[in-house]
Design a protein around this motif. Structure first.
Motif, PDB file in Angstrom:
ATOM      1  N   VAL A   1      -4.723   3.327   7.478  1.00 42.26           N
ATOM      2  CA  VAL A   1      -6.086   2.550   7.683  1.00 42.26           C
ATOM      3  C   VAL A   1      -7.138   3.514   7.130  1.00 42.26           C
ATOM      4  O   VAL A   1      -8.115   3.735   8.011  1.00 42.26           O
ATOM      5  CB  VAL A   1      -6.256   2.108   8.964  1.00 42.26           C
TER       6      VAL A   1
ATOM      7  N   ASN B   1      -2.259   2.182  -2.375  1.00 46.23           N
ATOM      8  CA  ASN B   1      -2.515   0.818  -1.689  1.00 46.23           C
ATOM      9  C   ASN B   1      -1.751   0.817  -0.413  1.00 46.23           C
ATOM     10  O   ASN B   1      -2.108   0.538   0.467  1.00 46.23           O
ATOM     11  CB  ASN B   1      -2.112  -0.170  -2.536  1.00 46.23           C
ATOM     12  N   ILE B   2      -0.272   1.428  -0.369  1.00 43.66           N
ATOM     13  CA  ILE B   2       0.496   1.632   0.561  1.00 43.66           C
ATOM     14  C   ILE B   2      -0.140   2.252   1.758  1.00 43.66           C
ATOM     15  O   ILE B   2      -0.239   2.023   2.806  1.00 43.66           O
ATOM     16  CB  ILE B   2       1.878   1.977   0.147  1.00 43.66           C
TER      17      ILE B   2
ATOM     18  N   GLN C   1      -3.205   3.808   2.189  1.00 40.59           N
ATOM     19  CA  GLN C   1      -4.337   3.168   2.817  1.00 40.59           C
ATOM     20  C   GLN C   1      -4.458   2.036   3.832  1.00 40.59           C
ATOM     21  O   GLN C   1      -4.857   2.064   4.847  1.00 40.59           O
ATOM     22  CB  GLN C   1      -5.562   2.665   1.729  1.00 40.59           C
ATOM     23  N   LYS C   2      -3.088   1.212   3.632  1.00 40.39           N
ATOM     24  CA  LYS C   2      -3.094   0.020   4.201  1.00 40.39           C
ATOM     25  C   LYS C   2      -2.014   0.538   5.652  1.00 40.39           C
ATOM     26  O   LYS C   2      -2.319   0.158   6.982  1.00 40.39           O
ATOM     27  CB  LYS C   2      -2.195  -0.891   3.764  1.00 40.39           C
ATOM     28  N   LYS C   3      -1.336   1.468   5.411  1.00 38.29           N
ATOM     29  CA  LYS C   3      -0.484   1.908   6.706  1.00 38.29           C
ATOM     30  C   LYS C   3      -1.313   3.004   7.399  1.00 38.29           C
ATOM     31  O   LYS C   3      -1.139   2.775   8.669  1.00 38.29           O
ATOM     32  CB  LYS C   3       0.678   2.857   6.000  1.00 38.29           C
TER      33      LYS C   3
ATOM     34  N   ASP D   1     -12.205   4.779   2.147  1.00 44.02           N
ATOM     35  CA  ASP D   1     -12.300   4.902   0.751  1.00 44.02           C
ATOM     36  C   ASP D   1     -12.492   6.476   0.626  1.00 44.02           C
ATOM     37  O   ASP D   1     -11.949   7.012  -0.516  1.00 44.02           O
ATOM     38  CB  ASP D   1     -13.163   4.012   0.005  1.00 44.02           C
TER      39      ASP D   1
ATOM     40  N   SER E   1       1.788 -10.019   4.105  1.00 41.10           N
ATOM     41  CA  SER E   1       1.870  -8.528   4.208  1.00 41.10           C
ATOM     42  C   SER E   1       2.475  -8.121   2.984  1.00 41.10           C
ATOM     43  O   SER E   1       2.976  -8.401   2.124  1.00 41.10           O
ATOM     44  CB  SER E   1       2.942  -8.123   5.253  1.00 41.10           C
ATOM     45  N   TYR E   2       1.662  -6.890   2.495  1.00 36.75           N
ATOM     46  CA  TYR E   2       2.321  -6.129   1.156  1.00 36.75           C
ATOM     47  C   TYR E   2       3.471  -5.954   1.329  1.00 36.75           C
ATOM     48  O   TYR E   2       4.162  -5.857   0.177  1.00 36.75           O
ATOM     49  CB  TYR E   2       1.165  -4.879   1.105  1.00 36.75           C
ATOM     50  N   GLU E   3       4.119  -5.417   2.366  1.00 42.86           N
ATOM     51  CA  GLU E   3       5.384  -4.970   2.453  1.00 42.86           C
ATOM     52  C   GLU E   3       6.389  -6.131   1.916  1.00 42.86           C
ATOM     53  O   GLU E   3       7.461  -5.963   0.986  1.00 42.86           O
ATOM     54  CB  GLU E   3       5.730  -4.604   3.821  1.00 42.86           C
TER      55      GLU E   3
END
Length: 237
Positions: free
Chosen positions: A210, A203-204, A206-208, A213, A168-170
Protein backbone atom coordinates in the motif's frame (compact mmCIF):
# COMPACT_ATOMS: atom_id res chain seq x y z
CA UNK A 1 9.44 -22.37 -38.57
CA UNK A 2 6.40 -20.07 -38.50
CA UNK A 3 5.61 -18.33 -35.24
CA UNK A 4 2.79 -19.79 -33.17
CA UNK A 5 -0.29 -17.55 -33.21
CA UNK A 6 -2.58 -17.45 -30.17
CA UNK A 7 -5.94 -15.66 -30.23
CA UNK A 8 -6.97 -14.30 -26.82
CA UNK A 9 -10.55 -13.22 -26.17
CA UNK A 10 -11.57 -11.33 -23.03
CA UNK A 11 -15.28 -12.11 -22.91
CA UNK A 12 -17.93 -9.36 -23.14
CA UNK A 13 -17.12 -5.66 -22.62
CA UNK A 14 -17.03 -3.13 -19.82
CA UNK A 15 -20.59 -2.00 -20.54
CA UNK A 16 -22.21 -5.39 -21.24
CA UNK A 17 -25.52 -5.37 -19.29
CA UNK A 18 -25.75 -7.70 -16.31
CA UNK A 19 -22.22 -9.09 -16.52
CA UNK A 20 -21.05 -8.21 -13.02
CA UNK A 21 -20.98 -9.44 -9.44
CA UNK A 22 -23.75 -8.69 -6.95
CA UNK A 23 -22.94 -5.80 -4.62
CA UNK A 24 -20.23 -6.38 -2.04
CA UNK A 25 -20.74 -5.19 1.55
CA UNK A 26 -19.17 -1.81 0.76
CA UNK A 27 -21.55 -1.25 -2.16
CA UNK A 28 -18.93 -1.92 -4.84
CA UNK A 29 -19.05 -4.54 -7.58
CA UNK A 30 -16.80 -6.02 -10.26
CA UNK A 31 -17.65 -6.07 -13.94
CA UNK A 32 -16.88 -9.41 -15.53
CA UNK A 33 -14.76 -7.89 -18.27
CA UNK A 34 -12.43 -6.36 -15.67
CA UNK A 35 -11.38 -9.89 -14.76
CA UNK A 36 -11.41 -11.23 -18.32
CA UNK A 37 -9.29 -8.41 -19.71
CA UNK A 38 -6.74 -8.57 -16.88
CA UNK A 39 -6.24 -12.32 -17.30
CA UNK A 40 -5.89 -12.08 -21.07
CA UNK A 41 -3.21 -9.39 -20.72
CA UNK A 42 -1.26 -11.49 -18.20
CA UNK A 43 -1.45 -14.51 -20.50
CA UNK A 44 -0.41 -12.43 -23.50
CA UNK A 45 2.63 -10.91 -21.77
CA UNK A 46 3.72 -14.36 -20.59
CA UNK A 47 3.48 -15.81 -24.12
CA UNK A 48 5.37 -12.94 -25.73
CA UNK A 49 8.43 -13.93 -23.70
CA UNK A 50 8.43 -17.15 -25.73
CA UNK A 51 8.22 -15.30 -29.06
CA UNK A 52 4.59 -16.33 -29.55
CA UNK A 53 2.42 -14.05 -31.68
CA UNK A 54 -0.51 -12.88 -29.53
CA UNK A 55 -3.73 -11.75 -31.21
CA UNK A 56 -6.12 -9.78 -28.98
CA UNK A 57 -9.47 -10.23 -30.72
CA UNK A 58 -11.38 -7.77 -28.50
CA UNK A 59 -8.96 -5.00 -27.64
CA UNK A 60 -11.64 -2.29 -27.59
CA UNK A 61 -13.43 -1.34 -24.36
CA UNK A 62 -16.80 -1.86 -26.03
CA UNK A 63 -18.42 -5.27 -26.34
CA UNK A 64 -16.92 -6.48 -29.61
CA UNK A 65 -19.32 -8.74 -31.52
CA UNK A 66 -18.67 -12.47 -31.39
CA UNK A 67 -18.50 -12.55 -35.19
CA UNK A 68 -15.80 -9.88 -35.26
CA UNK A 69 -13.76 -11.75 -32.65
CA UNK A 70 -13.97 -15.04 -34.51
CA UNK A 71 -13.41 -13.45 -37.92
CA UNK A 72 -10.20 -11.82 -36.71
CA UNK A 73 -8.85 -15.10 -35.35
CA UNK A 74 -9.74 -16.94 -38.55
CA UNK A 75 -8.37 -14.24 -40.86
CA UNK A 76 -5.08 -14.08 -38.97
CA UNK A 77 -4.90 -17.89 -39.03
CA UNK A 78 -4.51 -18.30 -35.28
CA UNK A 79 -3.36 -21.74 -34.17
CA UNK A 80 -5.55 -21.77 -31.04
CA UNK A 81 -8.31 -19.64 -29.49
CA UNK A 82 -8.94 -18.99 -25.78
CA UNK A 83 -12.00 -17.12 -24.50
CA UNK A 84 -11.80 -16.07 -20.84
CA UNK A 85 -14.92 -15.59 -18.70
CA UNK A 86 -16.20 -15.55 -15.14
CA UNK A 87 -19.27 -17.66 -14.42
CA UNK A 88 -22.56 -16.77 -12.74
CA UNK A 89 -25.62 -18.53 -11.36
CA UNK A 90 -28.51 -16.10 -11.12
CA UNK A 91 -27.85 -12.53 -10.04
CA UNK A 92 -27.51 -12.82 -6.25
CA UNK A 93 -24.96 -14.43 -3.93
CA UNK A 94 -25.17 -18.24 -3.78
CA UNK A 95 -23.03 -21.36 -3.36
CA UNK A 96 -22.44 -22.32 -7.03
CA UNK A 97 -18.68 -22.66 -7.41
CA UNK A 98 -15.80 -24.04 -9.41
CA UNK A 99 -13.87 -23.84 -12.68
CA UNK A 100 -15.06 -25.35 -15.97
CA UNK A 101 -13.89 -25.46 -19.57
CA UNK A 102 -16.00 -25.69 -22.73
CA UNK A 103 -15.15 -27.07 -26.16
CA UNK A 104 -17.37 -27.52 -29.20
CA UNK A 105 -17.41 -31.33 -29.05
CA UNK A 106 -15.34 -34.33 -28.00
CA UNK A 107 -15.08 -35.57 -31.60
CA UNK A 108 -11.85 -33.68 -32.28
CA UNK A 109 -9.05 -35.32 -30.28
CA UNK A 110 -6.71 -32.39 -30.91
CA UNK A 111 -9.21 -29.96 -29.40
CA UNK A 112 -9.72 -32.27 -26.42
CA UNK A 113 -5.96 -32.43 -25.85
CA UNK A 114 -5.76 -28.63 -25.99
CA UNK A 115 -8.62 -28.27 -23.50
CA UNK A 116 -7.02 -30.76 -21.12
CA UNK A 117 -3.72 -28.88 -21.15
CA UNK A 118 -5.40 -25.58 -20.27
CA UNK A 119 -8.00 -26.93 -17.86
CA UNK A 120 -5.63 -29.11 -15.84
CA UNK A 121 -3.12 -26.28 -15.41
CA UNK A 122 -5.87 -23.92 -14.25
CA UNK A 123 -7.31 -26.40 -11.74
CA UNK A 124 -3.85 -27.06 -10.30
CA UNK A 125 -3.07 -23.34 -10.04
CA UNK A 126 -6.38 -22.13 -8.60
CA UNK A 127 -7.44 -25.02 -6.38
CA UNK A 128 -11.08 -24.42 -7.32
CA UNK A 129 -13.62 -27.22 -7.59
CA UNK A 130 -13.09 -29.09 -10.86
CA UNK A 131 -16.35 -28.85 -12.82
CA UNK A 132 -14.73 -30.58 -15.78
CA UNK A 133 -14.47 -30.14 -19.53
CA UNK A 134 -17.84 -29.93 -21.25
CA UNK A 135 -19.10 -29.84 -24.82
CA UNK A 136 -21.27 -26.89 -25.88
CA UNK A 137 -22.28 -26.52 -29.52
CA UNK A 138 -24.22 -23.28 -28.95
CA UNK A 139 -21.23 -21.07 -28.11
CA UNK A 140 -20.42 -18.97 -31.18
CA UNK A 141 -16.69 -18.70 -30.49
CA UNK A 142 -16.41 -22.49 -30.31
CA UNK A 143 -18.66 -23.22 -33.27
CA UNK A 144 -17.18 -20.89 -35.88
CA UNK A 145 -13.47 -20.81 -35.05
CA UNK A 146 -11.30 -22.78 -37.47
CA UNK A 147 -8.75 -23.81 -34.88
CA UNK A 148 -8.82 -25.62 -31.50
CA UNK A 149 -10.80 -23.37 -29.17
CA UNK A 150 -11.78 -23.30 -25.51
CA UNK A 151 -14.05 -21.11 -23.41
CA UNK A 152 -13.00 -20.91 -19.77
CA UNK A 153 -15.31 -20.15 -16.85
CA UNK A 154 -12.79 -19.21 -14.17
CA UNK A 155 -14.97 -19.09 -11.06
CA UNK A 156 -18.39 -17.76 -10.08
CA UNK A 157 -19.06 -14.04 -9.77
CA UNK A 158 -22.15 -14.94 -7.73
CA UNK A 159 -20.13 -16.83 -5.11
CA UNK A 160 -18.80 -14.25 -2.67
CA UNK A 161 -15.59 -16.14 -1.90
CA UNK A 162 -14.79 -16.73 -5.56
CA UNK A 163 -15.81 -13.18 -6.49
CA UNK A 164 -13.22 -11.86 -4.05
CA UNK A 165 -10.65 -14.02 -5.81
CA UNK A 166 -11.77 -12.86 -9.24
CA UNK A 167 -11.12 -9.23 -8.39
CA UNK A 168 -7.69 -9.87 -6.84
CA UNK A 169 -4.48 -9.40 -8.81
CA UNK A 170 -2.97 -12.54 -7.29
CA UNK A 171 -5.78 -14.79 -8.56
CA UNK A 172 -5.82 -13.15 -11.98
CA UNK A 173 -2.10 -13.78 -12.28
CA UNK A 174 -2.54 -17.42 -11.26
CA UNK A 175 -5.16 -17.95 -13.97
CA UNK A 176 -3.31 -15.96 -16.63
CA UNK A 177 -0.06 -17.80 -16.04
CA UNK A 178 -1.80 -21.18 -15.87
CA UNK A 179 -3.44 -20.58 -19.25
CA UNK A 180 -0.05 -19.66 -20.71
CA UNK A 181 1.59 -22.73 -19.18
CA UNK A 182 -1.15 -24.92 -20.64
CA UNK A 183 -0.45 -23.41 -24.05
CA UNK A 184 3.26 -24.14 -23.68
CA UNK A 185 2.43 -27.72 -22.74
CA UNK A 186 0.12 -28.12 -25.74
CA UNK A 187 2.84 -26.96 -28.13
CA UNK A 188 5.54 -28.93 -26.24
CA UNK A 189 7.51 -25.79 -25.42
CA UNK A 190 9.78 -26.09 -22.39
CA UNK A 191 8.93 -23.57 -19.70
CA UNK A 192 11.84 -21.36 -18.74
CA UNK A 193 12.26 -19.54 -15.45
CA UNK A 194 11.12 -16.06 -16.51
CA UNK A 195 11.26 -13.14 -14.10
CA UNK A 196 8.42 -10.68 -13.72
CA UNK A 197 8.59 -7.52 -15.78
CA UNK A 198 9.42 -4.37 -13.82
CA UNK A 199 5.86 -3.06 -14.30
CA UNK A 200 4.36 -6.31 -12.96
CA UNK A 201 6.72 -6.21 -9.99
CA UNK A 202 5.90 -2.59 -9.15
CA UNK A 203 2.19 -3.36 -9.34
CA UNK A 204 2.53 -6.26 -6.89
CA UNK A 205 4.66 -4.31 -4.39
CA UNK A 206 2.40 -1.27 -4.44
CA UNK A 207 -0.71 -3.38 -3.81
CA UNK A 208 0.87 -5.58 -1.13
CA UNK A 209 2.57 -2.74 0.75
CA UNK A 210 0.00 0.00 0.00
CA UNK A 211 2.76 2.45 -0.97
CA UNK A 212 1.78 5.78 -2.51
CA UNK A 213 3.10 6.84 -5.93
CA UNK A 214 5.90 8.99 -4.49
CA UNK A 215 7.24 6.12 -2.40
CA UNK A 216 7.25 3.88 -5.47
CA UNK A 217 9.23 6.50 -7.41
CA UNK A 218 11.85 6.77 -4.65
CA UNK A 219 12.15 2.99 -4.53
CA UNK A 220 13.19 2.95 -8.18
CA UNK A 221 16.05 5.44 -7.65
CA UNK A 222 18.25 2.97 -5.72
CA UNK A 223 21.21 1.32 -7.41
CA UNK A 224 20.21 -2.10 -8.77
CA UNK A 225 16.59 -1.10 -8.04
CA UNK A 226 15.04 -3.03 -10.94
CA UNK A 227 16.57 -6.36 -9.95
CA UNK A 228 15.71 -5.81 -6.29
CA UNK A 229 12.11 -4.82 -7.07
CA UNK A 230 11.52 -7.87 -9.27
CA UNK A 231 12.94 -10.31 -6.72
CA UNK A 232 11.01 -8.67 -3.89
CA UNK A 233 7.78 -8.96 -5.86
CA UNK A 234 8.49 -12.62 -6.72
CA UNK A 235 8.79 -13.34 -2.98
CA UNK A 236 5.41 -11.70 -2.35
CA UNK A 237 3.46 -13.86 -4.81
Amino acid sequence: MAKIKVALDDGHGTETPGKRTPLFNDGSFMKENEFNEAVVKITGEFLKKYDIDVIYVASEKTDVSLKKRVDMANEKKADIYISVHANAFGDSWNDANGFETYIYSFDNSNNVKFAECIHNKCIAATGLKNRGIKAMKDFYVLKYTKMPAVLLECGFMTNKKEAELLRSYEYRKKVGNAIAEGILQYFAIDKEEVLLTIDEALNIIQKKCVFDDNTMKYLQFYKFAESMIIRLAEAMI
